[in-house]
Design an enzyme around this catalytic site. Structure first.
Site, PDB file in Angstrom:
ATOM      1  CG  HIS A 255      -2.297  -0.467   0.834  1.00 19.80           C
ATOM      2  ND1 HIS A 255      -3.072   0.075   0.345  1.00 19.80           N
ATOM      3  CD2 HIS A 255      -2.885  -1.591   1.456  1.00 19.80           C
ATOM      4  CE1 HIS A 255      -4.250  -0.509   0.210  1.00 19.80           C
ATOM      5  NE2 HIS A 255      -4.129  -1.654   1.305  1.00 19.80           N
ATOM      6  CD  GLU A 320      -5.709  -0.915   8.691  1.00 15.51           C
ATOM      7  OE1 GLU A 320      -4.715  -1.060   8.135  1.00 15.51           O
ATOM      8  OE2 GLU A 320      -6.453  -0.203   7.927  1.00 15.51           O
ATOM      9  CG  HIS A 321      -5.858  -5.367   8.456  1.00 18.14           C
ATOM     10  ND1 HIS A 321      -4.999  -4.397   7.649  1.00 18.14           N
ATOM     11  CD2 HIS A 321      -6.997  -5.099   7.687  1.00 18.14           C
ATOM     12  CE1 HIS A 321      -5.857  -3.562   6.930  1.00 18.14           C
ATOM     13  NE2 HIS A 321      -6.997  -4.066   6.904  1.00 18.14           N
ATOM     14  CG  ASP A 354      -7.865  -4.482   2.122  1.00 18.79           C
ATOM     15  OD1 ASP A 354      -8.350  -4.206   3.278  1.00 18.79           O
ATOM     16  OD2 ASP A 354      -6.772  -4.850   1.684  1.00 18.79           O
TER      17      ASP A 354
HETATM   18  N1  LIG Z   1      -7.281   2.869   5.327  1.00 15.68           N
HETATM   19  C1  LIG Z   1      -7.964   2.734   4.329  1.00 15.68           C
HETATM   20  O1  LIG Z   1      -9.023   2.194   4.401  1.00 15.68           O
HETATM   21  C2  LIG Z   1      -7.425   2.971   2.951  1.00 15.68           C
HETATM   22  C3  LIG Z   1      -7.944   2.934   1.924  1.00 15.68           C
HETATM   23  C4  LIG Z   1      -7.475   3.157   0.550  1.00 15.68           C
HETATM   24  C5  LIG Z   1      -6.278   4.038   0.529  1.00 15.68           C
HETATM   25  N2  LIG Z   1      -5.513   4.307   1.948  1.00 15.68           N
HETATM   26  C6  LIG Z   1      -4.269   4.979   1.874  1.00 15.68           C
HETATM   27  O2  LIG Z   1      -4.851   6.440   1.702  1.00 15.68           O
HETATM   28  C7  LIG Z   1      -3.769   7.067   1.049  1.00 15.68           C
HETATM   29  C8  LIG Z   1      -3.912   7.677  -0.485  1.00 15.68           C
HETATM   30  O3  LIG Z   1      -3.128   8.582  -0.685  1.00 15.68           O
HETATM   31  P1  LIG Z   1      -2.630   9.278  -2.078  1.00 15.68           P
HETATM   32  O4  LIG Z   1      -1.737  10.197  -1.831  1.00 15.68           O
HETATM   33  O5  LIG Z   1      -2.821   8.082  -3.038  1.00 15.68           O
HETATM   34  O6  LIG Z   1      -4.215   9.988  -2.484  1.00 15.68           O
HETATM   35  P2  LIG Z   1      -4.928  11.299  -1.582  1.00 15.68           P
HETATM   36  O7  LIG Z   1      -6.409  11.262  -2.584  1.00 15.68           O
HETATM   37  O8  LIG Z   1      -5.126  10.965  -0.118  1.00 15.68           O
HETATM   38  O9  LIG Z   1      -4.087  12.262  -1.888  1.00 15.68           O
HETATM   39  C9  LIG Z   1      -4.007  13.127  -3.093  1.00 15.68           C
HETATM   40  C10 LIG Z   1      -3.822  14.562  -2.701  1.00 15.68           C
HETATM   41  O10 LIG Z   1      -2.944  14.694  -1.996  1.00 15.68           O
HETATM   42  C11 LIG Z   1      -2.537  16.328  -2.057  1.00 15.68           C
HETATM   43  N3  LIG Z   1      -1.121  16.565  -2.201  1.00 15.68           N
HETATM   44  C12 LIG Z   1      -0.271  15.948  -2.588  1.00 15.68           C
HETATM   45  N4  LIG Z   1       0.967  16.411  -2.382  1.00 15.68           N
HETATM   46  C13 LIG Z   1       0.919  17.518  -1.835  1.00 15.68           C
HETATM   47  C14 LIG Z   1       1.773  18.773  -1.408  1.00 15.68           C
HETATM   48  N5  LIG Z   1       3.069  18.547  -1.554  1.00 15.68           N
HETATM   49  N6  LIG Z   1       1.191  19.641  -0.649  1.00 15.68           N
HETATM   50  C15 LIG Z   1      -0.069  19.739  -0.528  1.00 15.68           C
HETATM   51  N7  LIG Z   1      -1.203  18.674  -0.831  1.00 15.68           N
HETATM   52  C16 LIG Z   1      -0.653  17.578  -1.346  1.00 15.68           C
HETATM   53  C17 LIG Z   1      -3.131  16.564  -3.356  1.00 15.68           C
HETATM   54  O11 LIG Z   1      -4.280  17.612  -3.274  1.00 15.68           O
HETATM   55  C18 LIG Z   1      -3.639  15.457  -3.954  1.00 15.68           C
HETATM   56  O12 LIG Z   1      -4.904  15.654  -4.832  1.00 15.68           O
HETATM   57  C19 LIG Z   1      -2.621   5.850   0.917  1.00 15.68           C
HETATM   58  O13 LIG Z   1      -1.743   5.999   2.133  1.00 15.68           O
HETATM   59  C20 LIG Z   1      -3.506   4.528   0.900  1.00 15.68           C
HETATM   60  O14 LIG Z   1      -2.633   3.620   1.758  1.00 15.68           O
HETATM   61  C21 LIG Z   1      -6.279   3.803   3.039  1.00 15.68           C
HETATM   62  N1  LIG Z   2      -6.112  -2.275   3.384  1.00 15.55           N
HETATM   63  C1  LIG Z   2      -6.603  -0.937   3.140  1.00 15.55           C
HETATM   64  C2  LIG Z   2      -6.837  -0.272   4.487  1.00 15.55           C
HETATM   65  O1  LIG Z   2      -5.610  -0.663   5.435  1.00 15.55           O
HETATM   66  C3  LIG Z   2      -7.815  -0.896   2.194  1.00 15.55           C
HETATM   67  C4  LIG Z   2      -7.719  -1.125   0.892  1.00 15.55           C
HETATM   68  C5  LIG Z   2      -8.399  -0.664  -0.154  1.00 15.55           C
HETATM   69  N2  LIG Z   2      -7.938  -1.251  -1.298  1.00 15.55           N
HETATM   70  C6  LIG Z   2      -7.297  -2.338  -0.895  1.00 15.55           C
HETATM   71  N3  LIG Z   2      -7.019  -2.222   0.371  1.00 15.55           N
HETATM   72 ZN   LIG Z   3      -5.334  -3.135   1.286  1.00 12.92          ZN
END
Ligand SMILES: NC(=O)c1ccc[n+]([C@@H]2O[C@H](COP(=O)([O-])OP(=O)(O)OC[C@H]3O[C@@H](n4cnc5c(N)ncnc54)[C@H](O)[C@@H]3O)[C@@H](O)[C@H]2O)c1
Ligand SMILES: N[C@H](CO)Cc1c[nH]c[nH+]1
Ligand SMILES: [Zn+2]
Length: 427
Positions: A255, A320-321, A354
């Site tokens: 991730h 978390e898991h 997930d």
């Molecule tokens: N816990 C869960 O259920 C779950 C599920 C899916 C994803 N996730 C996590 O969510 C996160 C997603 O992150 P992502 O980055 O792909 O998408 P995101 O949508 O969270 O962030 C992207 C946004 O971050 C902002 N950004 C990026 N760089 C920047 C900067 N330098 N200054 C200000 N703003 C900035 C921008 O606005 C951009 O649109 C990952 O860590 C992933 O593991 C968690």
């Molecule tokens: N494992 C993530 C939450 O920790 C959620 C996710 C979205 N897609 C795949 N995995």
């Molecule tokens: Zn996952």
């Protein structure tokens, strides 16, 4: 190479040392929030261009765009999304609460009324990957709770939202979708702009900017939780297949470079074998650079004396898991006190949760499973208590309320209980 420790050597707090505050991010986010409050849509357009390369004339996704996206997605995947949605609905339907009402004493009715929130904002991450599963996990419980207006925000890289994310939003029943991401989207949902409606609660995961923005707007709106990088802790006995355990660890390591994958085992042989399997499997992954970093920074194997001790370690880490790869896993379920989502047995990989089994994948991270729960229908409702007394019932208790009020020096409270009877006595 994954590091190995014994229980005595491991410092539980080190597992989550990555969770430290980053002041630079807090400052950047505070500035973004202040700008969105001041300049509204204009700020959203500027930030979308800067961070997502999106030159947005219209921020809201139209019904035609949603329909087009739905039709563009491969039918086989639509069927999978629909089946996953059905499983998620089934599980979350069981979480629905009903009002309660009872008569504790003669003439007294007490109760609790459940009301869904009016407006909720779902943040769906879209910076480095697309998450249709997250749309289902957040949207479906909101709709089951009865939320009237469910809005979704997600970054539109180059001005377009991934069609599978839009198809998932249609299946989940999301009401309106906006092409905005990052801290600016959180600010818009918290304060409202010309286009984005202000909501009562913001839910959904995101990167460090999104998490920090949720922290900063909390109080103005409610939030679900601050979800940090993904975590998995696998407890596995000596009979486990090392390749399977390694694959399960990597399912979360891929991730994020800051994700954490921990194996706790009572078998030195399994520990060695999993270590070797990780080295074999990492280079084969499309996201090998991310998984490599995550394993090198946060990957750990802890050697326990027994499975019972492994559970004690897991309770301290509160992952978390948690996977329990042993025979008869239900025998240990009662002893597991701190984990977001628990996967029992040799055929329950975390990825089930997930995507498909039906439980929610938005879960407490960073040790917060000690006090927090998975996202659920409860996150989208609130409760009001209610009280009814007959005249006779109040007559029996008014003196005691008055006495209580006098002790607290709050005479008007006491008066409000007594006055009805004083007036009637005068008639
Ligand atoms: N816990 C869960 O259920 C779950 C599920 C899916 C994803 N996730 C996590 O969510 C996160 C997603 O992150 P992502 O980055 O792909 O998408 P995101 O949508 O969270 O962030 C992207 C946004 O971050 C902002 N950004 C990026 N760089 C920047 C900067 N330098 N200054 C200000 N703003 C900035 C921008 O606005 C951009 O649109 C990952 O860590 C992933 O593991 C968690
Ligand atoms: N494992 C993530 C939450 O920790 C959620 C996710 C979205 N897609 C795949 N995995
Ligand atoms: Zn996952």
């Amino acid at each position: 190479m994954i590091k190995q420790y014994t229980y005595n050597e491991i410092h539980i707090d080190d597992i989550f040392s990555r969770m430290e505050e980053k002041n630079e991010i807090a400052d950047v986010v505070a500035e973004i929030i202040a700008t969105v409050r001041k300049k509204g849509d204009k700020a959203l357009r500027e930030y979308s261009l800067r961070f997502d390369g999106a030159d947005l004339e219209k921020m809201e996704v139209s019904a035609e765009e949603i329909q087009e996206a739905y039709e563009a997605v491969a039918k086989e995947f639509i069927f999978i999304l629909e089946e996953a949605a059905e499983h998620i609905r089934g599980y979350h339907e069981k979480q629905k609460r009903t009002d309660l009402m009872y008569m504790p004493r003669d003439g007294v009715i007490l109760g609790q009324k459940i009301t869904p929130l009016d407006k909720v904002g779902l943040y769906v991450p879209g910076g480095t990957a697309n998450y249709p599963s997250t749309v289902l996990m957040n949207g479906i419980p909101a709709k089951i709770a009865g939320v009237k207006e469910v809005f979704m925000v997600t970054p539109a890289k180059g001005g377009k939202i991934n069609p599978e994310v839009l198809a998932a939003a249609k299946i989940a029943g999301v009401d309106r979708i906006f092409k905005i991401g990052g801290a600016q989207a959180i600010a818009a949902l918290a304060y409202g702009t010309e286009t984005i409606p202000r909501v009562d609660k913001i839910v959904g995961p995101g990167n460090a900017f999104v998490a920090e923005a949720k922290k900063q707007v909390f109080g103005k709106v409610s939030i679900d939780m601050i979800a940090g990088p993904s975590e998995i802790l696998v407890i596995a006995d000596g009979q486990s297949d090392a390749a399977v355990v390694a694959a399960d660890l990597l399912s979360q390591a891929e991730h994020d470079t800051m994700a954490s994958a921990v194996l706790v085992t009572d078998s030195k042989a399994l520990a060695e074998a999993v270590s070797a399997c990780l080295e074999e499997q990492i280079p084969l992954l499309p996201r090998k650079e991310i998984a490599r970093k995550s394993i090198d920074i946060n990957g750990k194997i802890i050697l326990a004396e027994s499975i019972q001790e492994a559970i004690e370690i897991a309770n301290q880490i509160a992952p978390e898991h948690l996977e329990l790869c042993v025979d008869h896993p239900f025998e240990y379920l009662g002893d597991i006190r701190h984990a977001g989502s628990i996967f029992l047995g040799r055929y329950a990989p975390e990825a089930l949760g997930d995507y498909f089994s039906g439980t929610n994948h938005t879960l407490p991270t960073g040790g917060s499973a000690r006090f927090a729960s998975p996202l659920s229908v409860d996150d989208f409702i609130k409760k009001s208590s209610f009280t009814h007394y007959t005249k006779d019932a109040l007559a029996k208790e008014a003196d005691k309320i008055n006495a209580f009020a006098q002790r607290e020096g709050l005479a008007a409270h006491g008066k409000s209980a007594m006055i009805r009877f004083e007036r009637e006595a005068k008639k």
